[in-house]
Scaffold this active site. Structure first.
Site, PDB file in Angstrom:
ATOM      1  N   GLY A  33       0.738  -1.171   0.061  1.00  0.00           N
ATOM      2  CA  GLY A  33       0.001  -0.095  -0.119  1.00  0.00           C
ATOM      3  C   GLY A  33       0.906   1.291   0.020  1.00  0.00           C
ATOM      4  CE  LYS A  39      33.393   7.706  16.745  1.00  0.00           C
ATOM      5  NZ  LYS A  39      33.889   8.097  15.552  1.00  0.00           N
ATOM      6  CE1 TYR A  63      33.137  11.715  20.795  1.00  0.00           C
ATOM      7  CE2 TYR A  63      35.392  12.613  19.761  1.00  0.00           C
ATOM      8  CZ  TYR A  63      34.161  11.763  19.709  1.00  0.00           C
ATOM      9  OH  TYR A  63      34.026  11.160  18.583  1.00  0.00           O
ATOM     10  NE  ARG A  86      -5.423   5.681   5.439  1.00  0.00           N
ATOM     11  CZ  ARG A  86      -6.005   4.457   5.853  1.00  0.00           C
ATOM     12  NH1 ARG A  86      -6.969   4.357   6.536  1.00  0.00           N
ATOM     13  NH2 ARG A  86      -5.624   3.437   5.148  1.00  0.00           N
ATOM     14  CG  ASN A  97      -4.551   2.885   8.904  1.00  0.00           C
ATOM     15  OD1 ASN A  97      -4.013   1.988   8.112  1.00  0.00           O
ATOM     16  ND2 ASN A  97      -5.783   2.336   9.426  1.00  0.00           N
ATOM     17  CG  ASN A 147      37.406  11.580  16.771  1.00  0.00           C
ATOM     18  OD1 ASN A 147      37.167  12.944  16.958  1.00  0.00           O
ATOM     19  ND2 ASN A 147      36.761  10.808  16.524  1.00  0.00           N
TER      20      ASN A 147
HETATM   21  C1  UD1 Z   1      -7.917  -2.930   6.316  1.00  0.00           C
HETATM   22  C2  UD1 Z   1      -9.146  -3.411   6.087  1.00  0.00           C
HETATM   23  C3  UD1 Z   1     -10.150  -3.181   7.399  1.00  0.00           C
HETATM   24  C4  UD1 Z   1      -9.411  -3.557   8.792  1.00  0.00           C
HETATM   25  C5  UD1 Z   1      -8.014  -2.710   8.936  1.00  0.00           C
HETATM   26  C6  UD1 Z   1      -7.246  -3.308  10.161  1.00  0.00           C
HETATM   27  C7  UD1 Z   1      -9.409  -4.035   3.800  1.00  0.00           C
HETATM   28  C8  UD1 Z   1     -10.097  -3.770   2.581  1.00  0.00           C
HETATM   29  N1  UD1 Z   1      -9.624  -3.336   4.716  1.00  0.00           N
HETATM   30  O1  UD1 Z   1      -8.275  -1.626   6.184  1.00  0.00           O
HETATM   31  O2  UD1 Z   1     -11.336  -4.022   7.173  1.00  0.00           O
HETATM   32  O3  UD1 Z   1     -10.233  -3.031   9.764  1.00  0.00           O
HETATM   33  O4  UD1 Z   1      -7.162  -3.056   7.583  1.00  0.00           O
HETATM   34  O5  UD1 Z   1      -6.217  -2.582  10.141  1.00  0.00           O
HETATM   35  O6  UD1 Z   1      -8.667  -5.084   3.870  1.00  0.00           O
HETATM   36  N2  UD1 Z   1      -2.007  -3.283   0.917  1.00  0.00           N
HETATM   37  C9  UD1 Z   1      -1.247  -3.707  -0.121  1.00  0.00           C
HETATM   38  N3  UD1 Z   1      -1.876  -3.514  -1.455  1.00  0.00           N
HETATM   39  C10 UD1 Z   1      -2.847  -2.748  -1.528  1.00  0.00           C
HETATM   40  C11 UD1 Z   1      -3.736  -2.139  -0.300  1.00  0.00           C
HETATM   41  C12 UD1 Z   1      -3.119  -2.320   0.872  1.00  0.00           C
HETATM   42  O7  UD1 Z   1      -0.207  -4.409   0.005  1.00  0.00           O
HETATM   43  O8  UD1 Z   1      -3.649  -2.613  -2.587  1.00  0.00           O
HETATM   44  C13 UD1 Z   1      -1.257  -3.398   2.244  1.00  0.00           C
HETATM   45  C14 UD1 Z   1      -1.151  -2.028   3.205  1.00  0.00           C
HETATM   46  O9  UD1 Z   1       0.441  -1.722   2.579  1.00  0.00           O
HETATM   47  C15 UD1 Z   1      -1.396  -2.345   4.505  1.00  0.00           C
HETATM   48  C16 UD1 Z   1      -2.430  -3.440   4.294  1.00  0.00           C
HETATM   49  O10 UD1 Z   1      -2.485  -4.152   3.353  1.00  0.00           O
HETATM   50  O11 UD1 Z   1       0.005  -2.945   5.126  1.00  0.00           O
HETATM   51  C17 UD1 Z   1      -3.772  -2.811   4.819  1.00  0.00           C
HETATM   52  O12 UD1 Z   1      -4.013  -1.731   4.018  1.00  0.00           O
HETATM   53  P1  UD1 Z   1      -4.697  -0.178   4.476  1.00  0.00           P
HETATM   54  O13 UD1 Z   1      -4.758   0.792   3.305  1.00  0.00           O
HETATM   55  O14 UD1 Z   1      -4.132   0.109   5.717  1.00  0.00           O
HETATM   56  O15 UD1 Z   1      -5.938  -0.865   4.921  1.00  0.00           O
HETATM   57  P2  UD1 Z   1      -7.104  -0.157   5.903  1.00  0.00           P
HETATM   58  O16 UD1 Z   1      -7.899   0.837   5.527  1.00  0.00           O
HETATM   59  O17 UD1 Z   1      -6.352  -0.138   7.326  1.00  0.00           O
HETATM   60 MG    MG Z   2      -4.351  -0.103   7.647  1.00  0.00          MG
END
Ligand code: UD1
Ligand code: MG
Length: 445
Positions: free
Chosen positions: A12, A334, A349, A16, A227, A369
């Site tokens: 992701g 150090k 130091y 945020r 987040n 040093n």
């Molecule tokens: C998600 C859950 C939500 C849950 C919450 C818990 C979904 C749709 N929602 O929401 O139900 O309550 O986590 O914390 O799953 N990621 C990817 N690829 C993507 C999107 C996300 O690898 O395309 C990864 C992100 O890096 C992250 C994780 O998945 O580590 C969760 O993604 P995030 O966008 O934080 O989901 P939430 O909105 O927190």
């Molecule tokens: Mg999340």
């Protein structure tokens, strides 16, 4: 025993966080969130651990190495991210644990409970780890039936007011049977408020196929999702709380636990006393019976048995203190070894240096040093006495038992047991001060 594979979602954008760095690299107790998860899953003896990353996330790959990575070409949602790991799971038979890279505080014990619940009945295609956070915020909501089984997960953005009033939330952690994973993931669509492929949809898909889904309940202190930076700080607080308790349970005294900050790898021996307001960066080992006095900052350092550090001391990477060493107030060390019983008590130091056993380094001593280009080493022999306010211009060596007169600038090797003084000769004029004052007093009249 059924085999286990883990899939950690880390692709992701983490928008945020408002950061140029991928979210999962943000640190808790000095370690990237994703690495905390890998540490935890390493105790499960999984057949495979796959971290799903986005294209170009080379820093995440480097952080998680040697764990295997799969690339999700576009961040189209958590369901889409799991799909990116499926080719690597081909032929795998067992339970697949899906974890979110932004939920770093989960314990191995809870993961084991999840796996047991998955195995308890072959009909449970999916087991979801739920929790009841104090403030359900924007977590997905778990919709259960009268029997307590899971019917659906509704994302906050798509939830009705009634669904939003559900307190049981989705932590994101799931155990999925390899038998069903492909069929469930491939059925996930993106017709929802965010236009994303939600992993959470696999629950209602499983139900529509007549499969059952269970909820295991966990604690918010393990399942907080990070987040944004406010949640990052909340997760840090929970982690610190754990480390403090662990240090105390293992025999260290923390006079004011809340003001002591640990790294994930801090090691404290028995009967260590840590006074208030101390910060431990990564790579610190403190031996038995040491006292770390208030307001000290310590990283990448080892401290031997019964040594005393602080108050207001700074031990930087490569500081290695032997037994019964004293590093006092406003002293910075150090990349330097201080042998048993050495003392640097005030305002010094000591960098790129070796200080022999029982040597005494006077207040205000500085190892010079660095010449602006290179670092050089200072070696101080055992039992040497370095007078206050001495500048040791490295590379330089002071022999065992030598004495350096206060205020000296040392540039040449000092022989063992020699006295070395570098100082302009002193002149004294008898009665001069009195005459001076009398002259000034006359002029003021
Ligand atoms: C998600 C859950 C939500 C849950 C919450 C818990 C979904 C749709 N929602 O929401 O139900 O309550 O986590 O914390 O799953 N990621 C990817 N690829 C993507 C999107 C996300 O690898 O395309 C990864 C992100 O890096 C992250 C994780 O998945 O580590 C969760 O993604 P995030 O966008 O934080 O989901 P939430 O909105 O927190
Ligand atoms: Mg999340």
């Amino acid at each position: 025993m059924t085999a286990i594979a883990t899939v950690i979602l880390a692709a992701g954008a983490g928008s945020r966080m408002k950061s140029k760095m991928p979210k999962v690299l943000h640190q808790i107790a000095g370690r990237a969130m994703v690495s905390h998860l890998l540490d935890t899953v390493s105790t499960l003896n999984a057949t495979k651990n796959i971290v799903v990353v986005a294209p170009g996330m080379d820093d995440v790959r480097a952080e998680v190495a040697p764990a295997q990575t799969a690339v999700q070409k576009e961040a189209l949602g958590t369901g889409h991210a799991v799909a990116a790991a499926l080719p690597d799971l081909e032929g795998f038979v067992g339970d697949i644990l899906v974890l979110y890279g932004d939920t770093p505080l989960i314990t191995a014990e809870t993961l084991r409970t999840m796996i047991e619940a998955r195995r308890a009945s072959t009909g449970n295609a999916v087991v979801v780890l739920g929790f009841e956070p104090e403030d359900p915020l924007e977590y997905g909501r778990l919709v259960t039936n009268e029997a307590g089984d899971l019917e659906a997960i509704v994302e906050f953005a798509d939830a009705t007011d009634k669904e939003k009033s559900v307190r049981l939330c989705n932590s994101g952690v799931m155990a999925i049977s390899s038998e069903h994973i492909e069929g469930l993931i491939s059925a996930v669509g993106n017709e929802n408020a965010k236009g994303e492929y939600y992993l959470t949809d696999i629950v209602s898909i499983a139900r529509s196929k007549g499969l059952t889904c269970k909820v295991v309940k966990g604690q918010e202190t393990e399942l907080l999702g990070v987040n944004n930076r406010v949640q990052l700080a909340e997760a840090e607080e929970i982690a610190q709380e754990r480390w403090r308790k662990q240090a105390m349970t293992q025999g260290a005294t923390l006079i004011d636990p809340k003001s002591v900050f640990f790294s994930h790898d801090t090691i404290l021996g028995q009967d260590v006393v840590v006074e208030p307001n101390v910060f431990f960066g990564p790579g610190v080992t403190i031996s038995d019976g040491v006292r770390i006095k208030a307001f000290s900052h310590i990283e990448g350092a080892t401290v031997g048995v019964k040594s005393q550090v602080g108050p207001y001391a700074r031990l930087r990477p490569g500081a290695a203190l032997g037994e019964k060493v004293k590093v006092g107030n406003f002293v910075e060390v150090k990349k330097a070894s201080l042998d048993d019983g050495a003392k640097v008590s005030h305002l010094s130091y000591i960098g790129d240096a070796y200080v022999g056993a029982q040597a005494n380094i006077g207040a205000g001593t500085i190892t010079c040093n660095y010449d602006g280009y290179d670092k050089a080493k200072t070696v101080i022999g055992a039992g040497a006495f370095v007078g206050s306010n001495t500048a040791l211009v490295a590379p330089v060596k002071i022999g065992d038992g030598a004495i350096i007169g206060a205020g000296s600038t040392v540039t040449k090797e000092v022989a063992p047991d020699a006295l070395m003084v570098e100082r302009a000769s002193e002149t004294q004029k008898a009665g001069w001060a009195k005459r001076f004052r009398a002259m000034k007093a006359r002029l003021k009249k």
